[in-house]
Design a protein around this motif. Structure first.
Motif, PDB file in Angstrom:
ATOM      1  N   CYS A   1      -5.014  -1.715   6.692  1.00  0.00           N
ATOM      2  CA  CYS A   1      -6.280  -1.360   6.260  1.00  0.00           C
ATOM      3  C   CYS A   1      -7.353  -2.337   6.598  1.00  0.00           C
ATOM      4  O   CYS A   1      -7.181  -3.070   7.660  1.00  0.00           O
ATOM      5  CB  CYS A   1      -5.788  -2.260   4.789  1.00  0.00           C
ATOM      6  SG  CYS A   1      -4.624  -1.327   3.694  1.00  0.00           S
TER       7      CYS A   1
ATOM      8  N   GLU B   1      -8.892   1.374   2.149  1.00  0.00           N
ATOM      9  CA  GLU B   1      -7.473   1.347   2.104  1.00  0.00           C
ATOM     10  C   GLU B   1      -6.962   3.028   2.309  1.00  0.00           C
ATOM     11  O   GLU B   1      -7.571   3.735   1.465  1.00  0.00           O
ATOM     12  CB  GLU B   1      -6.912   1.017   0.658  1.00  0.00           C
ATOM     13  CG  GLU B   1      -7.247  -0.505   0.460  1.00  0.00           C
ATOM     14  CD  GLU B   1      -6.748  -0.736  -1.123  1.00  0.00           C
ATOM     15  OE1 GLU B   1      -6.815  -2.188  -1.314  1.00  0.00           O
ATOM     16  OE2 GLU B   1      -6.602  -0.065  -1.875  1.00  0.00           O
TER      17      GLU B   1
ATOM     18  N   GLN C   1       0.734  -1.207   0.137  1.00  0.00           N
ATOM     19  CA  GLN C   1       0.138   0.044   0.042  1.00  0.00           C
ATOM     20  C   GLN C   1       0.732   1.062  -0.043  1.00  0.00           C
ATOM     21  O   GLN C   1       1.836   1.317   0.604  1.00  0.00           O
ATOM     22  CB  GLN C   1      -0.870   0.149   1.212  1.00  0.00           C
ATOM     23  CG  GLN C   1      -2.078  -1.099   1.368  1.00  0.00           C
ATOM     24  CD  GLN C   1      -3.108  -0.800   0.141  1.00  0.00           C
ATOM     25  OE1 GLN C   1      -3.597  -1.686  -0.318  1.00  0.00           O
ATOM     26  NE2 GLN C   1      -3.323   0.535   0.008  1.00  0.00           N
TER      27      GLN C   1
END
Length: 622
Positions: free
Chosen positions: A240, A296, A97
């Motif tokens: 997340c 996210e 991420q």
């Protein structure tokens, strides 16, 4: 303004364009990166993440070749996961991420610190052409910029059309205008073009979400990274979260289907099969009462959140009402709604394996213009186009990766030989040699090749050679060193594996499915060897995989060698397939259109049967 002639002009500053510019410049070409907005270089237009199944392997391959994507990802990561760890190493796929703003900033800074890269902000509306060779570009202000080669990486901007419910407006991305002129010029020259669709979910305010109602999705306890260089490893990570849609959510969404551009005929182009919109999911999978949504964060400090799994082009009021019915989203506030976008692409069968077009010399296509989807797929094409543009104008041999050498090779070969009528996404299943193409050995496979053409640095090569030397020595140690029953049987008993009655080579014992490196490290001789030779995690992992999968690896190498024999059977440039009456009509038509270079490439073209290949082999005297 532009008196000099550039070696390489790159049109577009997305993932493909950024890698193309970096590669050409680092190999010594005077490069111009022309883009409509210099503030969006390296922009993550969709989800704030890099890697994933097969995509993570591609990022590691880009890094091994000397590209920037792995470095940029590591510098801007907020979470790291190695996916598919419960499966064999051929399936392990790194994913990160990222902080969206920092990712783009790091790309901009990396390119600005790369010698030989110039920048210019304006829309490129056409190409300068002499005969059948591209000679530069023309801007929307009518400025001509001369170049020896041009790489087009226009993304979703070519005649881009954004859809939200019944509303539609021109644009290449939310808040940015579409690019015009290039498609029309190329089709006038004889290029075939088509339309594709992609979409993106709403972005929401994280402060309005109730995370206590969601399932936390943390990163790995011991996070790794993408680049083989000394990039930072995460010491802290952002979580997340996961939640689900429900029948109530689906019912709300259905109330907007009559205004959905996907269902009322406004969108006629094909979207990505493996990343469908939420309305497409509930329509195609009507038996499913819920679908996963991944929540996210967009970065370390921002409150903006990406709702992965809720891509949609439904009216904004329906999007909002439906999301408010999702657990944890009861008080959600929108930053912006999701939308679909249609754009022009050019079927990639019109390209050579170098990504140079067949119709125009020194013109290269990379990224979504070729019908692919995904940052990673785009970046890898940009890298290869930049490399080959530089090599071509310097009269050097082209750089082409084979299917057994890289996922990038599989990607480009699939595009060139099979084409695509829907956005192409890479999967491990597309690679017939995926045991050879693991994420852990991308440097061993590709860095020497890249160093030989002048892209990968001496430092990269030195690191790769040290890794190979250490892991090879460790494997040799296992093959030559014996272990006694007294030492190994307690470990075998612990993992419920058959005990040994006499001393045996460590390699043989280590090959057993349940015996891991952690078990072997319990043996004094092994731990001493590791400490004395200063082996790191990478070398130990490499040795373990080579020991445990030796048989599979050898089998795939053997299969690849057979393929290479067909690669060596070249087909003459202007071969007339019409003289071979034994070929099927479809094969004759496809071969005449795609014009494969080798028998091996011909065998992978859809519609060309084994009997057609036999006819070709007989004619070629094989």
């Amino acid at each position: 303004m532009f008196e000099e002639v550039y070696d390489v002009i790159v049109v577009g500053g997305g993932h493909a364009g950024a890698e193309a510019a970096a590669a050409a410049a680092n190999m010594g070409s005077k490069t111009l990166l022309a883009t409509m907005n210099l503030q969006t270089i390296g922009q993550m237009s969709c989800n704030p993440a890099m890697g994933g199944i097969a995509k993570g392997q591609i990022v590691r391959e880009i890094d091994a070749l000397g590209g920037y994507s792995g470095i940029i990802t590591d510098k801007s990561a907020i979470q790291f996961k190695m996916l598919n760890k419960s499966k064999g190493p051929a399936m392990w796929s790194p994913r990160a991420q990222n902080d969206r703003m920092r990712f783009a900033e790091e790309w901009r800074l990396a390119l600005e610190s790369t010698p030989n890269v110039d920048f210019y902000q304006e829309m490129i509306s056409g190409l300068l052409i002499e005969g059948n060779t591209v000679k530069g570009v023309r801007t929307s202000l009518g400025i001509d910029i001369k170049g020896k080669s041009v790489v087009l990486t226009n993304g979703t901007f070519l005649n881009g059309l954004i859809h939200i419910g019944n509303k539609q407006f021109g644009g290449g991305r939310a808040g940015e205008k579409a690019a015009t002129g290039i498609t029309e010029q190329l089709t006038d020259l004889g290029f075939e073009s088509g339309r594709m669709k992609t979409g993106t979910p709403p972005r929401v305010d994280g402060r309005s979400l109730d995370y206590s109602k969601m399932i936390v999705q943390p990163g790995d306890v011991h996070p790794e990274k993408f680049s083989y260089l000394d990039t930072p490893i995460l010491s802290q990570q952002r979580d997340c979260f996961m939640t689900h849609t429900s029948e109530m959510v689906h019912d709300v969404l259905r109330t907007g289907f009559d205004r959905s551009p996907m269902f009322n005929g406004r969108i006629k182009s094909i979207g990505p099969r493996y990343c469908p919109s939420i309305e497409d999911k509930i329509n195609r999978f009507a038996d499913k009462s819920s679908h996963q949504l991944f929540v996210e964060p967009e970065g370390w400090d921002t409150v903006e959140v990406y709702v992965n799994g809720f891509s949609t082009s439904l009216p904004e009021d329906i999007q909002f009402k439906a999301l408010r019915s999702v657990v944890g989203f009861e008080k959600v506030k929108f930053f912006r709604p999701g939308y679909a976008i249609e754009y022009d692409y050019f079927p990639p069968t019109q390209l050579k394996h170098t990504l140079e077009t067949k119709l125009l010399n020194n013109l290269y296509f990379a990224g979504q213009i070729n019908g692919t989807t995904g940052y990673e797929e785009a970046a890898s094409q940009g890298l290869m186009a930049g490399i080959n543009a530089h090599l071509k104008i310097n009269d050097r041999d082209s750089f082409i990766l084979k299917r057994d050498e890289a996922y990038i090779g599989v990607l480009i070969d699939d595009l060139i030989t099979k084409g695509t009528e829907e956005p192409y996404r890479m999967f491990t299943s597309r690679a017939e040699y995926r045991t050879l193409l693991r994420q852990d050995n991308a440097d061993l496979r590709l860095t020497p090749m890249s160093h030989a053409i002048g892209l990968a640095t001496d430092e990269r090569l030195r690191r790769m050679e040290e890794k190979r030397k250490k892991s090879d020595a460790f494997i040799k140690f296992f093959k030559q060193t014996s272990v006694s029953p007294e030492s190994i049987n307690p470990i075998l008993e612990e993992v419920d594996s058959a005990l040994v009655k006499q001393s045996d080579k460590m390699f043989k014992v280590f090959s057993r499915p349940k015996v891991t490196m952690d078990h072997m490290m319990q043996l004094e001789a092994v731990s001493n060897f590791v400490n004395e030779n200063n082996l790191g995690q990478e070398e130990m992992e490499q040795a373990e995989i080579q020991v445990k999968y030796a048989g599979y690896i050898q089998k795939e190498k053997s299969n690849a060698d057979k393929l290479h024999r067909l690669e060596n059977v070249k087909i003459p440039d202007n071969f007339d397939y019409s003289i071979l009456k034994s070929l099927s009509f479809e094969a004759r038509e496809k071969l005449q259109s795609i014009r494969p270079i080798t028998i091996s490439q011909a065998s992978r073209i859809s519609g060309v049967s084994p009997s057609d290949i036999s006819v070709l082999l007989v004619y070629m005297g094989r």
